[in-house]
Motif scaffolding. Sequence first.
Motif, PDB file in Angstrom:
ATOM      1  N   TYR A 133     -36.223 -56.900  18.271  1.00  0.00           N
ATOM      2  CA  TYR A 133     -34.869 -56.550  17.217  1.00  0.00           C
ATOM      3  C   TYR A 133     -34.770 -57.703  16.915  1.00  0.00           C
ATOM      4  O   TYR A 133     -33.112 -57.949  17.273  1.00  0.00           O
ATOM      5  CB  TYR A 133     -33.846 -55.794  17.920  1.00  0.00           C
ATOM      6  CG  TYR A 133     -33.569 -55.457  16.060  1.00  0.00           C
ATOM      7  CD1 TYR A 133     -33.580 -55.706  15.008  1.00  0.00           C
ATOM      8  CD2 TYR A 133     -31.788 -54.969  16.630  1.00  0.00           C
ATOM      9  CE1 TYR A 133     -32.641 -55.033  14.141  1.00  0.00           C
ATOM     10  CE2 TYR A 133     -31.032 -54.848  15.832  1.00  0.00           C
ATOM     11  CZ  TYR A 133     -31.823 -54.814  14.201  1.00  0.00           C
ATOM     12  OH  TYR A 133     -30.892 -54.851  13.039  1.00  0.00           O
TER      13      TYR A 133
ATOM     14  N   SER B 254     -30.411 -62.516  11.881  1.00  0.00           N
ATOM     15  CA  SER B 254     -29.243 -63.327  12.206  1.00  0.00           C
ATOM     16  C   SER B 254     -28.054 -62.736  12.690  1.00  0.00           C
ATOM     17  O   SER B 254     -27.351 -63.651  13.293  1.00  0.00           O
ATOM     18  CB  SER B 254     -28.979 -63.795   9.965  1.00  0.00           C
ATOM     19  OG  SER B 254     -30.129 -64.067  10.011  1.00  0.00           O
ATOM     20  N   PHE B 255     -28.244 -61.820  12.890  1.00  0.00           N
ATOM     21  CA  PHE B 255     -26.522 -61.078  13.366  1.00  0.00           C
ATOM     22  C   PHE B 255     -25.713 -61.672  13.654  1.00  0.00           C
ATOM     23  O   PHE B 255     -25.088 -62.431  14.180  1.00  0.00           O
ATOM     24  CB  PHE B 255     -27.100 -61.026  14.995  1.00  0.00           C
ATOM     25  CG  PHE B 255     -28.232 -60.127  15.020  1.00  0.00           C
ATOM     26  CD1 PHE B 255     -27.761 -58.619  14.834  1.00  0.00           C
ATOM     27  CD2 PHE B 255     -29.645 -60.298  15.586  1.00  0.00           C
ATOM     28  CE1 PHE B 255     -29.821 -57.478  14.399  1.00  0.00           C
ATOM     29  CE2 PHE B 255     -30.784 -59.460  15.521  1.00  0.00           C
ATOM     30  CZ  PHE B 255     -30.234 -57.939  15.208  1.00  0.00           C
TER      31      PHE B 255
ATOM     32  N   HIS C 107     -26.452 -52.544  12.686  1.00  0.00           N
ATOM     33  CA  HIS C 107     -27.541 -53.084  12.827  1.00  0.00           C
ATOM     34  C   HIS C 107     -27.503 -52.246  14.503  1.00  0.00           C
ATOM     35  O   HIS C 107     -28.471 -51.872  14.973  1.00  0.00           O
ATOM     36  CB  HIS C 107     -27.173 -54.490  13.819  1.00  0.00           C
ATOM     37  CG  HIS C 107     -26.942 -55.708  12.825  1.00  0.00           C
ATOM     38  ND1 HIS C 107     -26.159 -56.584  12.501  1.00  0.00           N
ATOM     39  CD2 HIS C 107     -28.459 -55.734  12.365  1.00  0.00           C
ATOM     40  CE1 HIS C 107     -26.624 -57.013  11.306  1.00  0.00           C
ATOM     41  NE2 HIS C 107     -27.356 -57.191  11.233  1.00  0.00           N
TER      42      HIS C 107
ATOM     43  N   ARG D 190     -37.125 -53.253  12.723  1.00  0.00           N
ATOM     44  CA  ARG D 190     -36.212 -54.076  11.523  1.00  0.00           C
ATOM     45  C   ARG D 190     -36.185 -52.998  11.223  1.00  0.00           C
ATOM     46  O   ARG D 190     -36.457 -51.935  11.085  1.00  0.00           O
ATOM     47  CB  ARG D 190     -36.835 -54.744  10.625  1.00  0.00           C
ATOM     48  CG  ARG D 190     -38.143 -56.078  10.859  1.00  0.00           C
ATOM     49  CD  ARG D 190     -37.191 -56.925  11.278  1.00  0.00           C
ATOM     50  NE  ARG D 190     -36.939 -57.331  10.096  1.00  0.00           N
ATOM     51  CZ  ARG D 190     -35.918 -58.492   9.773  1.00  0.00           C
ATOM     52  NH1 ARG D 190     -35.041 -59.659  10.660  1.00  0.00           N
ATOM     53  NH2 ARG D 190     -34.563 -59.195   8.742  1.00  0.00           N
ATOM     54  N   GLY D 191     -34.366 -52.928   9.903  1.00  0.00           N
ATOM     55  CA  GLY D 191     -33.886 -52.048   9.234  1.00  0.00           C
ATOM     56  C   GLY D 191     -34.133 -51.849   7.927  1.00  0.00           C
ATOM     57  O   GLY D 191     -33.854 -52.854   7.320  1.00  0.00           O
TER      58      GLY D 191
ATOM     59  N   ARG E 131     -32.305 -50.775   4.675  1.00  0.00           N
ATOM     60  CA  ARG E 131     -31.539 -50.248   3.286  1.00  0.00           C
ATOM     61  C   ARG E 131     -31.360 -49.928   1.757  1.00  0.00           C
ATOM     62  O   ARG E 131     -31.250 -49.035   1.459  1.00  0.00           O
ATOM     63  CB  ARG E 131     -30.447 -51.798   3.185  1.00  0.00           C
ATOM     64  CG  ARG E 131     -29.582 -51.562   4.511  1.00  0.00           C
ATOM     65  CD  ARG E 131     -28.464 -52.759   5.067  1.00  0.00           C
ATOM     66  NE  ARG E 131     -29.419 -53.552   4.838  1.00  0.00           N
ATOM     67  CZ  ARG E 131     -29.198 -54.923   5.121  1.00  0.00           C
ATOM     68  NH1 ARG E 131     -28.155 -55.616   5.538  1.00  0.00           N
ATOM     69  NH2 ARG E 131     -30.152 -56.045   5.653  1.00  0.00           N
TER      70      ARG E 131
ATOM     71  N   GLU F 200     -38.919 -57.274   3.331  1.00  0.00           N
ATOM     72  CA  GLU F 200     -39.436 -56.696   4.960  1.00  0.00           C
ATOM     73  C   GLU F 200     -41.434 -57.187   4.941  1.00  0.00           C
ATOM     74  O   GLU F 200     -42.297 -57.299   5.612  1.00  0.00           O
ATOM     75  CB  GLU F 200     -39.007 -55.333   5.283  1.00  0.00           C
ATOM     76  CG  GLU F 200     -37.536 -55.485   5.901  1.00  0.00           C
ATOM     77  CD  GLU F 200     -37.198 -56.368   6.524  1.00  0.00           C
ATOM     78  OE1 GLU F 200     -38.138 -56.750   7.564  1.00  0.00           O
ATOM     79  OE2 GLU F 200     -35.908 -56.742   6.855  1.00  0.00           O
TER      80      GLU F 200
ATOM     81  N   LYS G 267     -24.277 -46.029   6.383  1.00  0.00           N
ATOM     82  CA  LYS G 267     -24.380 -47.520   6.818  1.00  0.00           C
ATOM     83  C   LYS G 267     -24.847 -48.598   5.488  1.00  0.00           C
ATOM     84  O   LYS G 267     -26.165 -49.901   6.324  1.00  0.00           O
ATOM     85  CB  LYS G 267     -25.216 -47.796   8.344  1.00  0.00           C
ATOM     86  CG  LYS G 267     -24.369 -46.753   9.360  1.00  0.00           C
ATOM     87  CD  LYS G 267     -23.303 -47.486  10.613  1.00  0.00           C
ATOM     88  CE  LYS G 267     -23.145 -46.447  11.668  1.00  0.00           C
ATOM     89  NZ  LYS G 267     -22.843 -45.350  10.801  1.00  0.00           N
TER      90      LYS G 267
ATOM     91  N   ILE H  26     -23.407 -51.733   4.774  1.00  0.00           N
ATOM     92  CA  ILE H  26     -22.801 -52.526   5.526  1.00  0.00           C
ATOM     93  C   ILE H  26     -23.589 -53.667   5.883  1.00  0.00           C
ATOM     94  O   ILE H  26     -24.908 -53.132   6.040  1.00  0.00           O
ATOM     95  CB  ILE H  26     -22.953 -52.157   7.064  1.00  0.00           C
ATOM     96  CG1 ILE H  26     -21.800 -50.909   6.698  1.00  0.00           C
ATOM     97  CG2 ILE H  26     -21.951 -53.317   7.758  1.00  0.00           C
ATOM     98  CD1 ILE H  26     -21.565 -50.217   8.107  1.00  0.00           C
TER      99      ILE H  26
HETATM  100  P1  ADP Z   1     -32.094 -60.825   8.635  1.00  0.00           P
HETATM  101  O1  ADP Z   1     -31.351 -62.460   8.153  1.00  0.00           O
HETATM  102  O2  ADP Z   1     -33.008 -61.851   9.717  1.00  0.00           O
HETATM  103  O3  ADP Z   1     -32.741 -60.410   7.852  1.00  0.00           O
HETATM  104  P2  ADP Z   1     -29.771 -59.614   9.892  1.00  0.00           P
HETATM  105  O4  ADP Z   1     -29.134 -59.314  10.932  1.00  0.00           O
HETATM  106  O5  ADP Z   1     -29.716 -59.883   8.423  1.00  0.00           O
HETATM  107  O6  ADP Z   1     -30.946 -60.713   9.971  1.00  0.00           O
HETATM  108  O7  ADP Z   1     -31.117 -58.217   9.423  1.00  0.00           O
HETATM  109  C1  ADP Z   1     -31.799 -57.618  10.410  1.00  0.00           C
HETATM  110  C2  ADP Z   1     -32.239 -56.296  10.714  1.00  0.00           C
HETATM  111  O8  ADP Z   1     -31.501 -55.494  10.572  1.00  0.00           O
HETATM  112  C3  ADP Z   1     -32.644 -56.331   9.172  1.00  0.00           C
HETATM  113  O9  ADP Z   1     -34.085 -55.098   9.231  1.00  0.00           O
HETATM  114  C4  ADP Z   1     -31.577 -55.931   8.115  1.00  0.00           C
HETATM  115  O10 ADP Z   1     -33.035 -54.953   7.309  1.00  0.00           O
HETATM  116  C5  ADP Z   1     -31.400 -54.636   9.414  1.00  0.00           C
HETATM  117  N1  ADP Z   1     -29.723 -54.184   8.794  1.00  0.00           N
HETATM  118  C6  ADP Z   1     -29.440 -55.228   8.908  1.00  0.00           C
HETATM  119  N2  ADP Z   1     -28.030 -53.993   8.393  1.00  0.00           N
HETATM  120  C7  ADP Z   1     -28.343 -53.058   8.552  1.00  0.00           C
HETATM  121  C8  ADP Z   1     -27.870 -51.306   8.623  1.00  0.00           C
HETATM  122  N3  ADP Z   1     -26.748 -51.502   7.798  1.00  0.00           N
HETATM  123  N4  ADP Z   1     -28.488 -50.473   8.367  1.00  0.00           N
HETATM  124  C9  ADP Z   1     -30.060 -50.757   8.635  1.00  0.00           C
HETATM  125  N5  ADP Z   1     -30.486 -51.558   8.789  1.00  0.00           N
HETATM  126  C10 ADP Z   1     -29.456 -52.844   8.542  1.00  0.00           C
END
Ligand code: ADP
Length: 155
Positions: free
Chosen positions: A6, A9-10, A17, A87-88, A90, A98, A123, A126
């Motif tokens: 997974y 940047s976190f 996340h 990946r997630g 939103r 993505e 979420k 967020i």
């Molecule tokens: P990046 O800079 O690589 O996009 P992020 O830390 O912003 O890293 O996000 C990592 C992954 O988690 C990405 O695929 C992002 O779309 C997903 N993500 C972030 N916040 C949420 C959320 N609230 N719900 C679902 N997925 C999320």
Amino acid sequence: MKRAIYPGSFDPITNGHLDILHRACEVFDEVIVLVAVNPNKHFNFTPKERVEMIKDAVKGMKGVTVDYYEGLTVKYAKEHNAPHLIRGLRAVTDFEYEFQLASANEYVDESIDMVFFMARGDKTFISSSAIMELANSGVDVSKLVPDSVYQKIKK
Ligand code: ADP
């Protein structure tokens, strides 16, 4: 043994996340949360701080480990025998980003595939940047981030 990465940047990790991570753990035996290190990008927290906050937040979650990496995630995935990247999603804007990322990854190594989870309704708003903006304006973000992050932000 199904292993996935997974990556993200976190900066910092949020409950959005964590929700994705919990759901990924239902599908994969092992998940490595991988903090992306990019010296050319400005982050709120150092890689070490981001890793520490995540480690604290995932304490007790079976099969979850945390690492950081400077370089292409697909390369890390290949080296660690983890052919899936989680990946997630939103919003539509996430989809476009993505989709591009998935195509670029495929170009580098088509044996690595991406798996997407849709954000839960409560979420979707967020994001790490929104959290920092709200916190900097004095809004209580304790319900949106794990306690390790909340304590750090408070400081
Ligand atoms: P990046 O800079 O690589 O996009 P992020 O830390 O912003 O890293 O996000 C990592 C992954 O988690 C990405 O695929 C992002 O779309 C997903 N993500 C972030 N916040 C949420 C959320 N609230 N719900 C679902 N997925 C999320």
